[in-house]
Design a protein around this motif. Structure first.
Motif, PDB file in Angstrom:
ATOM      1  N   GLU A   1       0.839  -1.196   0.000  1.00 11.80           N
ATOM      2  CA  GLU A   1       0.000   0.000   0.000  1.00 11.80           C
ATOM      3  C   GLU A   1       0.879   1.253   0.000  1.00 11.80           C
ATOM      4  O   GLU A   1       0.646   2.192  -0.764  1.00 11.80           O
ATOM      5  N   SER A   2       1.928   1.242   0.813  1.00  7.44           N
ATOM      6  CA  SER A   2       2.726   2.469   0.848  1.00  7.44           C
ATOM      7  C   SER A   2       3.511   2.644  -0.455  1.00  7.44           C
ATOM      8  O   SER A   2       3.772   3.761  -0.887  1.00  7.44           O
TER       9      SER A   2
ATOM     10  N   GLU B   1       1.053   4.284  -2.779  1.00  9.35           N
ATOM     11  CA  GLU B   1       0.818   5.674  -2.362  1.00  9.35           C
ATOM     12  C   GLU B   1       1.987   6.577  -2.733  1.00  9.35           C
ATOM     13  O   GLU B   1       1.799   7.694  -3.216  1.00  9.35           O
TER      14      GLU B   1
ATOM     15  N   GLN C   1      -6.234  13.266  -4.597  1.00 12.08           N
ATOM     16  CA  GLN C   1      -7.083  12.734  -3.526  1.00 12.08           C
ATOM     17  C   GLN C   1      -7.884  11.531  -4.009  1.00 12.08           C
ATOM     18  O   GLN C   1      -7.999  10.521  -3.318  1.00 12.08           O
TER      19      GLN C   1
ATOM     20  N   LEU D   1      -5.569   8.535  -4.287  1.00 17.67           N
ATOM     21  CA  LEU D   1      -5.190   7.981  -2.974  1.00 17.67           C
ATOM     22  C   LEU D   1      -6.360   7.245  -2.328  1.00 17.67           C
ATOM     23  O   LEU D   1      -6.183   6.191  -1.717  1.00 17.67           O
ATOM     24  N   ARG D   2      -7.567   7.778  -2.531  1.00 16.31           N
ATOM     25  CA  ARG D   2      -8.756   7.105  -1.986  1.00 16.31           C
ATOM     26  C   ARG D   2      -8.966   5.745  -2.647  1.00 16.31           C
ATOM     27  O   ARG D   2      -9.314   4.758  -2.006  1.00 16.31           O
TER      28      ARG D   2
ATOM     29  N   ASP E   1      -6.480   3.332  -1.272  1.00 11.51           N
ATOM     30  CA  ASP E   1      -6.919   2.975   0.067  1.00 11.51           C
ATOM     31  C   ASP E   1      -8.038   1.927   0.015  1.00 11.51           C
ATOM     32  O   ASP E   1      -8.001   0.910   0.713  1.00 11.51           O
TER      33      ASP E   1
ATOM     34  N   ALA F   1      -8.061  -1.946   1.344  1.00 10.81           N
ATOM     35  CA  ALA F   1      -9.056  -2.356   2.333  1.00 10.81           C
ATOM     36  C   ALA F   1      -9.750  -3.625   1.844  1.00 10.81           C
ATOM     37  O   ALA F   1      -9.996  -4.563   2.608  1.00 10.81           O
TER      38      ALA F   1
END
Ligand code: ASP
Ligand code: MG
Length: 299
Positions: A79-80, A83, A97, A100-101, A104, A108
């Protein structure tokens, strides 16, 4: 025998970026500028960032071993990585944004997907394919956003809407006529609007629309499938080798580039294990579309 590829219509070029050409932010910027400066119309196919598919496969092994902490660590690391890549190519604004969402949410979902298998110590092959697909899907999302950030009109297109497969988990075969139809119907309007479609490699949809993978290195095959359907002018495979070599350069240091091969020779080398090309990547395009293997660091 496969059907004959489409007649060349609009001179489209397909660029496929392998994992090594997307290893870090610098490589990614380089790949983006190759497309930014390249000919139009163009289609982009991306594989997962370098090492991501291997990490996802290690995740599968850790799940089967019930190794909870290793699973969390791998998911966190991946994940990082995405990102960091996203922040590097989209510097500000709503697009950043949104990207990135999206990352994320994808992680998840990945995390949720691992919960039951951690208890059961087993991951069914279809779930493995779903898990692996994330690597390519997010790479393509980042790439498309990176192009837009440079002012290149680009659209992420899901491979599940384009590539139709027989549904065999882990090693699906594409169904050419159905793929041809979908690719033309979806990508042509996009190209006519002068946008660059960015498509995740390596995956396609099986009979019930479920994600299936095309076997390791399968993004090459995605590139030739799209090239076939669109009657592309050329396919560029951007890799970490200078071209098709006489031997594996990791084993034979003075391996030389073979300047040109016909499709049978290349297919044979790939079939007998040349890592440079997916063994079935040449099937869709028979002898109609030239393929160029290019080193991404010396475009
Ligand atoms: N990411 C997948 C793999 O490593 C597919 C590809 O790279 O073409 O096998
Ligand atoms: Mg890869």
């Amino acid at each position: 025998m496969p059907e004959r590829p489409a007649r060349r219509t609009d001179g489209v070029t397909v660029h496929k970026f392998g994992g090594a050409s997307l290893a870090d932010a610098r490589a990614l910027q380089n790949a983006l500028s190759i497309v930014e400066k390249g000919d139009r119309p163009a289609v982009v196919v991306v594989s997962a960032f370098a090492g991501v598919t291997d990490s996802l496969l290690s995740l599968v092994r850790d799940l089967s071993a019930g190794n909870d902490s290793a699973v969390r660590r791998t998911i966190g690391d991946l994940e990082s990585r995405y990102e960091t890549a996203a922040r590097a190519v989209v510097r500000r604004g709503a697009d950043r944004q949104r990207l990135l969402r999206l990352i994320d949410a994808a992680f998840a979902e990945l995390e949720a997907l691992t919960r039951a298998p951690l208890l059961l110590r087993e991951l069914p092959p279809r779930a493995v394919d779903r898990l692996l697909a994330t690597g390519e899907e997010l790479a393509a999302q980042v790439f498309a956003a990176g192009l837009s950030a440079r002012g290149v009109a680009a659209t992420y297109v899901s491979a599940l809407d384009l590539v139709v497969t027989d549904g065999k988990a882990g090693q699906a075969s594409p169904i050419l006529p159905a793929t041809d139809r979908k690719v033309r119907r979806i990508l042509r309007p996009c190209l006519q609007k002068r946008r660059v479609p960015v498509v995740p490699g390596f995956i396609g949809a099986g009979p019930e629309g479920r994600v299936t993978t095309l076997g390791r290195g399968g993004s090459d095959l995605t590139a030739t499938l799209l090239a076939r359907a669109l009657g592309a002018r050329a396919v560029f495979l951007w890799k970490d080798v200078p071209g098709f070599l006489t031997a594996d350069p990791r084993v034979v240091p003075d391996a030389r580039v073979i300047p040109q091969l016909n499709v049978r020779e290349a297919a044979e080398l790939a079939y007998y294990g040349a890592k440079v090309l997916h063994p079935r990547a040449l099937i869709p395009i028979a002898r109609r579309v030239p393929i160029f293997v290019r080193p991404f660091d010396r475009p």
